[in-house]
Scaffold this active site. Sequence first.
Site, PDB file in Angstrom:
ATOM      1  N   LYS A  88       0.838  -1.211   0.000  1.00  0.00           N
ATOM      2  CA  LYS A  88       0.000   0.000   0.000  1.00  0.00           C
ATOM      3  C   LYS A  88       0.870   1.257   0.000  1.00  0.00           C
ATOM      4  O   LYS A  88       0.639   2.183  -0.785  1.00  0.00           O
ATOM      5  CB  LYS A  88      -0.887  -0.001   1.258  1.00  0.00           C
ATOM      6  CG  LYS A  88      -1.497   1.349   1.594  1.00  0.00           C
ATOM      7  CD  LYS A  88      -2.310   1.328   2.871  1.00  0.00           C
ATOM      8  CE  LYS A  88      -1.547   1.498   4.156  1.00  0.00           C
ATOM      9  NZ  LYS A  88      -1.308   2.862   4.622  1.00  0.00           N
ATOM     10  N   ASN A  89       1.857   1.294   0.893  1.00  0.00           N
ATOM     11  CA  ASN A  89       2.616   2.541   1.057  1.00  0.00           C
ATOM     12  C   ASN A  89       3.609   2.802  -0.077  1.00  0.00           C
ATOM     13  O   ASN A  89       4.194   3.884  -0.156  1.00  0.00           O
ATOM     14  CB  ASN A  89       3.307   2.570   2.423  1.00  0.00           C
ATOM     15  CG  ASN A  89       2.297   2.727   3.551  1.00  0.00           C
ATOM     16  OD1 ASN A  89       1.134   3.041   3.294  1.00  0.00           O
ATOM     17  ND2 ASN A  89       2.726   2.502   4.777  1.00  0.00           N
ATOM     18  N   CYS A 101      -4.917  12.188  13.276  1.00  0.00           N
ATOM     19  CA  CYS A 101      -5.619  10.918  13.367  1.00  0.00           C
ATOM     20  C   CYS A 101      -5.203  10.256  14.655  1.00  0.00           C
ATOM     21  O   CYS A 101      -4.337  10.752  15.361  1.00  0.00           O
ATOM     22  CB  CYS A 101      -5.368  10.051  12.143  1.00  0.00           C
ATOM     23  SG  CYS A 101      -3.893   9.116  12.211  1.00  0.00           S
ATOM     24  N   ARG A 122       0.329  14.458  13.229  1.00  0.00           N
ATOM     25  CA  ARG A 122       1.085  14.131  12.014  1.00  0.00           C
ATOM     26  C   ARG A 122       1.251  15.414  11.205  1.00  0.00           C
ATOM     27  O   ARG A 122       0.554  15.649  10.223  1.00  0.00           O
ATOM     28  CB  ARG A 122       0.379  13.018  11.232  1.00  0.00           C
ATOM     29  CG  ARG A 122       0.296  11.750  12.050  1.00  0.00           C
ATOM     30  CD  ARG A 122      -0.374  10.627  11.313  1.00  0.00           C
ATOM     31  NE  ARG A 122       0.467  10.043  10.286  1.00  0.00           N
ATOM     32  CZ  ARG A 122       0.058   9.114   9.443  1.00  0.00           C
ATOM     33  NH1 ARG A 122      -1.162   8.667   9.507  1.00  0.00           N
ATOM     34  NH2 ARG A 122       0.881   8.627   8.524  1.00  0.00           N
ATOM     35  N   ASP A 137       4.765   0.524  12.086  1.00  0.00           N
ATOM     36  CA  ASP A 137       3.536  -0.091  11.563  1.00  0.00           C
ATOM     37  C   ASP A 137       3.361  -1.548  12.007  1.00  0.00           C
ATOM     38  O   ASP A 137       2.351  -2.185  11.686  1.00  0.00           O
ATOM     39  CB  ASP A 137       3.496   0.001  10.029  1.00  0.00           C
ATOM     40  CG  ASP A 137       3.358   1.436   9.559  1.00  0.00           C
ATOM     41  OD1 ASP A 137       2.964   2.300  10.367  1.00  0.00           O
ATOM     42  OD2 ASP A 137       3.654   1.707   8.375  1.00  0.00           O
ATOM     43  N   ARG A 197      -8.306  -0.551   4.839  1.00  0.00           N
ATOM     44  CA  ARG A 197      -7.404   0.485   4.325  1.00  0.00           C
ATOM     45  C   ARG A 197      -6.058  -0.120   3.943  1.00  0.00           C
ATOM     46  O   ARG A 197      -5.360   0.431   3.081  1.00  0.00           O
ATOM     47  CB  ARG A 197      -7.176   1.560   5.378  1.00  0.00           C
ATOM     48  CG  ARG A 197      -8.428   2.297   5.766  1.00  0.00           C
ATOM     49  CD  ARG A 197      -8.105   3.423   6.690  1.00  0.00           C
ATOM     50  NE  ARG A 197      -7.044   4.238   6.096  1.00  0.00           N
ATOM     51  CZ  ARG A 197      -6.352   5.155   6.750  1.00  0.00           C
ATOM     52  NH1 ARG A 197      -6.603   5.383   8.012  1.00  0.00           N
ATOM     53  NH2 ARG A 197      -5.419   5.842   6.140  1.00  0.00           N
TER      54      ARG A 197
HETATM   55  N1  EPU Z   1       6.874  14.530  10.916  1.00  0.00           N
HETATM   56  C1  EPU Z   1       7.037  15.861  11.211  1.00  0.00           C
HETATM   57  N2  EPU Z   1       6.834  16.777  10.220  1.00  0.00           N
HETATM   58  C2  EPU Z   1       6.487  16.410   8.953  1.00  0.00           C
HETATM   59  C3  EPU Z   1       6.344  15.038   8.641  1.00  0.00           C
HETATM   60  C4  EPU Z   1       6.540  14.117   9.655  1.00  0.00           C
HETATM   61  O1  EPU Z   1       7.338  16.220  12.354  1.00  0.00           O
HETATM   62  O2  EPU Z   1       6.336  17.292   8.105  1.00  0.00           O
HETATM   63  C5  EPU Z   1       7.069  13.523  11.966  1.00  0.00           C
HETATM   64  C6  EPU Z   1       5.801  12.692  12.208  1.00  0.00           C
HETATM   65  O3  EPU Z   1       4.932  13.344  13.110  1.00  0.00           O
HETATM   66  C7  EPU Z   1       6.361  11.414  12.767  1.00  0.00           C
HETATM   67  C8  EPU Z   1       7.683  11.257  12.007  1.00  0.00           C
HETATM   68  O4  EPU Z   1       8.007  12.563  11.514  1.00  0.00           O
HETATM   69  O5  EPU Z   1       6.645  11.574  14.140  1.00  0.00           O
HETATM   70  C9  EPU Z   1       7.632  10.285  10.841  1.00  0.00           C
HETATM   71  O6  EPU Z   1       6.495  10.553  10.024  1.00  0.00           O
HETATM   72  P1  EPU Z   1       6.504  10.283   8.470  1.00  0.00           P
HETATM   73  O7  EPU Z   1       6.390  11.580   7.760  1.00  0.00           O
HETATM   74  O8  EPU Z   1       7.663   9.417   8.115  1.00  0.00           O
HETATM   75  O9  EPU Z   1       5.142   9.487   8.265  1.00  0.00           O
HETATM   76  P2  EPU Z   1       4.277   9.477   6.949  1.00  0.00           P
HETATM   77  O10 EPU Z   1       5.166   9.623   5.797  1.00  0.00           O
HETATM   78  O11 EPU Z   1       3.146  10.411   7.077  1.00  0.00           O
HETATM   79  C10 EPU Z   1       4.400   6.912   6.433  1.00  0.00           C
HETATM   80  C11 EPU Z   1       3.452   5.775   6.326  1.00  0.00           C
HETATM   81  C12 EPU Z   1       2.917   5.419   7.708  1.00  0.00           C
HETATM   82  C13 EPU Z   1       4.115   5.051   8.589  1.00  0.00           C
HETATM   83  C14 EPU Z   1       5.123   6.208   8.619  1.00  0.00           C
HETATM   84  C15 EPU Z   1       6.390   5.888   9.386  1.00  0.00           C
HETATM   85  C16 EPU Z   1       2.478   6.018   4.156  1.00  0.00           C
HETATM   86  C17 EPU Z   1       1.283   6.277   3.329  1.00  0.00           C
HETATM   87  N3  EPU Z   1       2.339   6.134   5.463  1.00  0.00           N
HETATM   88  O12 EPU Z   1       3.665   8.004   6.978  1.00  0.00           O
HETATM   89  O13 EPU Z   1       2.102   4.276   7.526  1.00  0.00           O
HETATM   90  O14 EPU Z   1       3.678   4.778   9.890  1.00  0.00           O
HETATM   91  O15 EPU Z   1       5.496   6.557   7.265  1.00  0.00           O
HETATM   92  O16 EPU Z   1       7.012   4.777   8.856  1.00  0.00           O
HETATM   93  O17 EPU Z   1       3.528   5.677   3.622  1.00  0.00           O
HETATM   94  C18 EPU Z   1       0.343   2.810   8.027  1.00  0.00           C
HETATM   95  O18 EPU Z   1       0.561   2.235   6.939  1.00  0.00           O
HETATM   96  O19 EPU Z   1      -0.420   2.328   8.905  1.00  0.00           O
HETATM   97  C19 EPU Z   1       0.978   4.083   8.297  1.00  0.00           C
HETATM   98  C20 EPU Z   1       0.538   4.929   9.232  1.00  0.00           C
END
Ligand code: EPU
Length: 419
Positions: free
Chosen positions: A22-23, A117, A122, A308, A400
């Site tokens: 998915k990701n 969420c 996030r 995850d 999802r």
């Molecule tokens: N963060 C910030 N600022 C930002 C972006 C992120 O402070 O602008 C922080 C977040 O709050 C968090 C950390 O950085 O503490 C990491 O967040 P990240 O941006 O890596 O998460 P994401 O890209 O939004 C993806 C996956 C998530 C997975 C995370 C971490 C997708 C669609 N989602 O989210 O997947 O948990 O990386 O590996 O790729 C899931 O599949 O259940 C899921 C939540």
Amino acid sequence: MDTLLIKGGKSLRGTVKISGAKNAALPILASTILSRGTSIIHNVPQLSDVDVIVQILSSLGVAVHRRSDQALVCCVNEETSYAAPSELVKKMRASICVLGPLLAKRKKARIAFPGGCVIGDRPIDLHLKGMEALGAHVQVENNHIELTAQKLNGNSIYLGSSFGSTVLGTANVMMAAVLARGKTTIKNAACEPEVEELAKFLNKMGAQISGIGSRTLIIEGVDELRGTEHRIISDRIEAGTFMIAAAMTRGSVELLNANPLYLQSIITTLKKMGTVIVEESNRIVVEGKDNYLPVSIETTPYPGFPTDLQAQLTSMLTIIPGVSCVTEKIYPHRFAYVKELLKMGACIEQKKASVYIEGIKTLKGTTVFASDLRASAALVLAGLVAVGETQIKQIHHIQRGYENLQVKLSYLGADINYK
Ligand code: EPU
């Protein structure tokens, strides 16, 4: 159909085929906005999150249809829209990955804040910092972000917070930079396999990205990208969930289409606890044991233990004698499922971003509520080993991220049905 009924106590046995990731699929689908022509993407799982990105793409002039062989065919028909519909964006945080492609290709992007969420805050500050560094003008009003840039210019960008790198932030900045003028360097880039996969896809479309899979990505901007054909890697989180399910139910499961290279942290953890695991190039066999040892882990960015899989491992640890500790370093509040496991008799104490789990002999079935995707998976695992019947309400979250989970688990011998 929003409740799963599980009668626990069956060991899982047999073979399961892991679906596409998915990701990896979500940002790759978003990136088709950047190209001219048609892209064919294979092994895209049928999930509600994929439906959401497909609807967003349709609203932005990218026609997407699923062929009978399950490939998604994406064709950019119209390039005037630049605003992603808020009602769809609010359904899924990953909608944010249309930001970079829209800005780079259409010079303008408008999107609602994807919203918080239940797994915790996030923010998207790093996404915006990256876009500004490339020359975008960022305006925030009425809970919407609007970005404009006549031309993006390459730059050197450090993407990091106290929680480490950002997966979708790296994806977004990389997708914007592929069409920028000159060279962009992303430092502290996320090196999750899904980011690597996106970079490979962009290169197939004509981008020039090097350093793929490392902490430093170098992107030489190009004038345009073309459509291409690609097969999505298998879902390491789905694979990890089935591995835990096999070990936890003391079963024996062969996972096909599962790459052990991407699963080393969970393989090491399960082996340390006593699970027997056979690894081949695209196949993993998990043999459960009667006795396991407790373990302590913390979640960190790849190649560390994935956030995850945190909830699913905690679920298993509830029935392993001794005291285990799980610390969440990426989303410190990602423990909404704990109160549901407590209802099933688990012995868990939360202290800040850690949970201490004292293993008990058996969980007992009861009615529990799923709060998010991975929490749902953790409750399903608990239900598989609980004595009696577990009813999991609000189970729609599972659709999802897990393709046909109920069917796959039934095939492995679980007594699990929708109500
Ligand atoms: N963060 C910030 N600022 C930002 C972006 C992120 O402070 O602008 C922080 C977040 O709050 C968090 C950390 O950085 O503490 C990491 O967040 P990240 O941006 O890596 O998460 P994401 O890209 O939004 C993806 C996956 C998530 C997975 C995370 C971490 C997708 C669609 N989602 O989210 O997947 O948990 O990386 O590996 O790729 C899931 O599949 O259940 C899921 C939540």
